[in-house]
Design a protein around this motif. Structure first.
Motif, PDB file in Angstrom:
ATOM      1  N   ASP A  78     -28.117 -44.629-102.909  1.00  8.70           N
ATOM      2  CA  ASP A  78     -26.827 -44.193-103.035  1.00  8.70           C
ATOM      3  C   ASP A  78     -26.213 -44.620-104.408  1.00  8.70           C
ATOM      4  O   ASP A  78     -25.415 -43.978-104.910  1.00  8.70           O
ATOM      5  CB  ASP A  78     -26.122 -44.911-101.865  1.00  8.70           C
ATOM      6  CG  ASP A  78     -24.583 -44.395-101.701  1.00  8.70           C
ATOM      7  OD1 ASP A  78     -24.310 -43.134-101.597  1.00  8.70           O
ATOM      8  OD2 ASP A  78     -23.664 -45.100-101.648  1.00  8.70           O
ATOM      9  N   GLY A  79     -26.503 -45.715-105.074  1.00 11.29           N
ATOM     10  CA  GLY A  79     -26.260 -46.189-106.185  1.00 11.29           C
ATOM     11  C   GLY A  79     -26.762 -45.115-107.418  1.00 11.29           C
ATOM     12  O   GLY A  79     -25.867 -45.066-108.245  1.00 11.29           O
ATOM     13  N   ALA A  80     -27.654 -44.444-107.225  1.00  5.97           N
ATOM     14  CA  ALA A  80     -28.244 -43.486-108.129  1.00  5.97           C
ATOM     15  C   ALA A  80     -27.106 -42.462-107.967  1.00  5.97           C
ATOM     16  O   ALA A  80     -26.758 -41.838-108.995  1.00  5.97           O
ATOM     17  CB  ALA A  80     -29.628 -43.211-107.776  1.00  5.97           C
ATOM     18  N   ARG A  81     -26.877 -42.037-106.711  1.00 10.53           N
ATOM     19  CA  ARG A  81     -25.838 -40.903-106.702  1.00 10.53           C
ATOM     20  C   ARG A  81     -24.462 -41.266-107.244  1.00 10.53           C
ATOM     21  O   ARG A  81     -23.916 -40.176-107.936  1.00 10.53           O
ATOM     22  CB  ARG A  81     -25.844 -40.527-105.217  1.00 10.53           C
ATOM     23  CG  ARG A  81     -24.844 -39.484-104.681  1.00 10.53           C
ATOM     24  CD  ARG A  81     -24.731 -39.603-103.246  1.00 10.53           C
ATOM     25  NE  ARG A  81     -23.890 -40.707-102.823  1.00 10.53           N
ATOM     26  CZ  ARG A  81     -22.424 -40.933-102.662  1.00 10.53           C
ATOM     27  NH1 ARG A  81     -21.667 -40.351-103.399  1.00 10.53           N
ATOM     28  NH2 ARG A  81     -22.020 -41.982-102.238  1.00 10.53           N
ATOM     29  N   LEU A  82     -23.960 -42.347-107.307  1.00  2.00           N
ATOM     30  CA  LEU A  82     -22.820 -42.751-107.825  1.00  2.00           C
ATOM     31  C   LEU A  82     -23.010 -42.835-109.259  1.00  2.00           C
ATOM     32  O   LEU A  82     -22.089 -42.574-109.951  1.00  2.00           O
ATOM     33  CB  LEU A  82     -22.510 -44.224-107.115  1.00  2.00           C
ATOM     34  CG  LEU A  82     -21.978 -44.526-105.751  1.00  2.00           C
ATOM     35  CD1 LEU A  82     -21.974 -45.775-105.396  1.00  2.00           C
ATOM     36  CD2 LEU A  82     -20.827 -43.520-105.292  1.00  2.00           C
ATOM     37  N   VAL A  83     -24.130 -43.097-109.960  1.00  4.17           N
ATOM     38  CA  VAL A  83     -24.463 -42.873-111.054  1.00  4.17           C
ATOM     39  C   VAL A  83     -24.094 -41.483-111.639  1.00  4.17           C
ATOM     40  O   VAL A  83     -23.468 -41.088-112.632  1.00  4.17           O
ATOM     41  CB  VAL A  83     -25.573 -43.509-111.848  1.00  4.17           C
ATOM     42  CG1 VAL A  83     -26.005 -43.167-113.131  1.00  4.17           C
ATOM     43  CG2 VAL A  83     -25.383 -45.092-111.539  1.00  4.17           C
ATOM     44  N   GLN A  84     -24.846 -40.613-110.983  1.00  2.00           N
ATOM     45  CA  GLN A  84     -24.969 -39.101-111.186  1.00  2.00           C
ATOM     46  C   GLN A  84     -23.286 -38.761-111.180  1.00  2.00           C
ATOM     47  O   GLN A  84     -23.109 -37.577-111.972  1.00  2.00           O
ATOM     48  CB  GLN A  84     -25.763 -38.372-110.058  1.00  2.00           C
ATOM     49  CG  GLN A  84     -25.903 -36.723-110.410  1.00  2.00           C
ATOM     50  CD  GLN A  84     -26.290 -36.368-109.028  1.00  2.00           C
ATOM     51  OE1 GLN A  84     -26.265 -36.910-107.775  1.00  2.00           O
ATOM     52  NE2 GLN A  84     -26.906 -35.221-109.230  1.00  2.00           N
ATOM     53  N   ALA A 103     -35.135 -41.085-109.611  1.00  2.00           N
ATOM     54  CA  ALA A 103     -34.572 -40.417-110.872  1.00  2.00           C
ATOM     55  C   ALA A 103     -34.441 -38.787-110.821  1.00  2.00           C
ATOM     56  O   ALA A 103     -33.262 -38.267-111.107  1.00  2.00           O
ATOM     57  CB  ALA A 103     -35.455 -40.881-112.225  1.00  2.00           C
ATOM     58  N   PRO A 104     -35.431 -38.023-110.332  1.00  2.00           N
ATOM     59  CA  PRO A 104     -35.351 -36.657-110.652  1.00  2.00           C
ATOM     60  C   PRO A 104     -34.283 -36.112-109.405  1.00  2.00           C
ATOM     61  O   PRO A 104     -33.779 -34.862-109.761  1.00  2.00           O
ATOM     62  CB  PRO A 104     -36.846 -36.209-110.451  1.00  2.00           C
ATOM     63  CG  PRO A 104     -37.536 -37.255-110.004  1.00  2.00           C
ATOM     64  CD  PRO A 104     -36.723 -38.409-110.462  1.00  2.00           C
ATOM     65  N   LEU A 105     -34.468 -36.847-108.431  1.00  2.00           N
ATOM     66  CA  LEU A 105     -33.685 -36.491-107.187  1.00  2.00           C
ATOM     67  C   LEU A 105     -31.929 -36.465-107.520  1.00  2.00           C
ATOM     68  O   LEU A 105     -31.296 -35.778-107.100  1.00  2.00           O
ATOM     69  CB  LEU A 105     -33.534 -37.341-106.047  1.00  2.00           C
ATOM     70  CG  LEU A 105     -35.003 -37.264-105.341  1.00  2.00           C
ATOM     71  CD1 LEU A 105     -35.075 -38.404-104.261  1.00  2.00           C
ATOM     72  CD2 LEU A 105     -35.205 -35.927-104.753  1.00  2.00           C
ATOM     73  N   TYR A 106     -31.587 -37.272-108.568  1.00  2.00           N
ATOM     74  CA  TYR A 106     -30.294 -37.481-108.968  1.00  2.00           C
ATOM     75  C   TYR A 106     -29.905 -36.886-110.599  1.00  2.00           C
ATOM     76  O   TYR A 106     -29.135 -37.310-110.648  1.00  2.00           O
ATOM     77  CB  TYR A 106     -29.865 -38.801-108.421  1.00  2.00           C
ATOM     78  CG  TYR A 106     -29.828 -39.150-107.196  1.00  2.00           C
ATOM     79  CD1 TYR A 106     -28.891 -38.570-106.544  1.00  2.00           C
ATOM     80  CD2 TYR A 106     -30.836 -39.719-106.684  1.00  2.00           C
ATOM     81  CE1 TYR A 106     -28.931 -39.048-104.996  1.00  2.00           C
ATOM     82  CE2 TYR A 106     -31.026 -39.961-105.230  1.00  2.00           C
ATOM     83  CZ  TYR A 106     -30.074 -39.497-104.514  1.00  2.00           C
ATOM     84  OH  TYR A 106     -30.254 -39.529-103.001  1.00  2.00           O
ATOM     85  N   HIS A 107     -31.029 -36.262-111.028  1.00  2.00           N
ATOM     86  CA  HIS A 107     -30.998 -35.940-112.497  1.00  2.00           C
ATOM     87  C   HIS A 107     -30.495 -37.051-113.277  1.00  2.00           C
ATOM     88  O   HIS A 107     -29.855 -37.064-114.487  1.00  2.00           O
ATOM     89  CB  HIS A 107     -29.778 -34.677-112.360  1.00  2.00           C
ATOM     90  CG  HIS A 107     -30.113 -33.667-111.482  1.00  2.00           C
ATOM     91  ND1 HIS A 107     -31.043 -32.853-111.565  1.00  2.00           N
ATOM     92  CD2 HIS A 107     -29.397 -33.321-110.531  1.00  2.00           C
ATOM     93  CE1 HIS A 107     -31.214 -32.024-110.635  1.00  2.00           C
ATOM     94  NE2 HIS A 107     -30.312 -32.201-109.684  1.00  2.00           N
ATOM     95  N   LEU A 108     -31.447 -38.162-113.258  1.00  2.00           N
ATOM     96  CA  LEU A 108     -31.142 -39.401-114.154  1.00  2.00           C
ATOM     97  C   LEU A 108     -32.440 -39.527-114.739  1.00  2.00           C
ATOM     98  O   LEU A 108     -33.508 -39.047-114.571  1.00  2.00           O
ATOM     99  CB  LEU A 108     -30.838 -40.587-113.334  1.00  2.00           C
ATOM    100  CG  LEU A 108     -29.573 -40.389-112.353  1.00  2.00           C
ATOM    101  CD1 LEU A 108     -29.295 -41.582-111.539  1.00  2.00           C
ATOM    102  CD2 LEU A 108     -28.203 -40.353-113.188  1.00  2.00           C
TER     103      LEU A 108
END
Length: 310
Positions: free
Chosen positions: A136-142, A156-161
């Motif tokens: 969820d943190g990765a989503r918030l960065v996205q 990373a690839p799931l959230y384009h990071l």
């Protein structure tokens, strides 16, 4: 009940999902992310999923409090499996972000103690805000709400990071333990490499109260792998204790220890008796094997019948 559905602490890309996918049965189930540990467990209670995989302990901070409290309270659930997953974090950022651009970071609260020293060295001025999960943190960065998230590199690839740094962990060999939880039923058969988990409550607070409980295990040669106190919510000084013991509930030494607790505690909740993920055999001290318990019971029967020694 949806027998073909497992839920887990989501969203997609969490360490919990990675742990769940190591189980062979996960390949034949629909895997549904939940927004929180309580939500995952409640889906099982409502019959919307056959099982939920949730984190329960890590080697850096110990027990996951939210999971322990959820299992100790509310409608009973039972642990049927456990998974051990080595944990290493990556700092995930939006493409083009440099280390000096990272002013705010996020991740699950359990992640912070595992990356604290790395942050002190590389991001000493960055502000930490907790997220419901690392993914969820990765989503918030996205979405642009934070500059970086500590999560599994596989997210990373799931959230384009992009991973700005990888293999981040303050403690070498950091590991998180996850448990597969379902509705109460018959425990899996004993394997000789098992663990039994339970929660028990003190009858009253007096000198030696905890010692009395621990003696139920000690006099029967049952090794406690973990014990942790948790507040009951009934007021200051009111605690229950969650423990993991070596062995299976069908082992005489383990079953009799739990019966001993049941005699002196107002409540004992069995959380499960299940195979150990590390497949280490239980240590059986002299005088505590099932055969020795049986011989002792036979001796008592003969003594009561006046049949004398064997």
């Amino acid at each position: 009940m949806s027998a073909n559905r497992f839920t887990y602490l989501g969203p997609e890309g969490t360490f919990t999902e990675a742990a769940l996918r190591t189980l062979p049965e996960a390949a034949t189930r629909e895997l549904v992310p939940a927004v929180s540990v309580p939500a995952a467990l409640d889906a099982v209670r409502r019959g919307e999923a056959a099982g939920a995989l949730v984190p329960i302990e890590n080697s850096v901070e110990g027990g996951i409090r939210q999971t322990m409290d959820e299992l100790a309270q509310g409608e009973p659930l039972m642990i049927y499996r456990e998974v051990l997953l080595p944990i290493a974090f990556a700092l995930l950022v939006r493409p083009g972000t440099k280390l000096e651009d990272v002013k705010t970071v996020t991740g699950h609260p359990a992640a912070q103690p595992q990356v604290r020293h790395w942050m002190g060295e590389h991001l000493p001025d960055a502000q930490w805000e907790s997220a419901a999960s690392n993914a969820d943190g990765a989503r918030l960065v996205q979405e642009g709400r934070y500059d970086g998230a500590f999560a599994g590199e596989f997210a990373a690839p799931l959230y384009h990071l992009e991973p700005l740094a990888s293999e981040i962990h303050d403690a070498a060999n950091a590991t998180t333990r996850f448990v597969l939880v379902g509705r109460p039923g018959r425990p899996p058969a004993a394997t000789g490499r098992d663990k039994t988990s339970a929660v028990f409550w003190l009858a009253d607070d007096h000198p030696g109260a905890l010692l009395e409980l621990l003696q139920e295990f000690a006099v029967r040669g049952v090794n406690l792998m973990r014990i942790e106190s948790r507040p009951t919510g009934e007021g200051l000084g009111k605690y229950c204790f969650a423990a993991d013991a070596e062995g299976h509930i069908t082992d005489r030494r383990v079953g009799e220890a739990l019966m001993g607790l049941h005699r002196i505690c107002p409540q004992v909740r069995l959380l499960g008796s299940y195979p150990r993920a590390d497949a280490v055999a239980a240590t059986v001290r002299p005088g505590t094997s099932d055969q020795e318990f049986s011989r002792a019971a036979d001796w008592l029967s003969r003594a009561l019948d006046g049949r004398g020694e064997l």
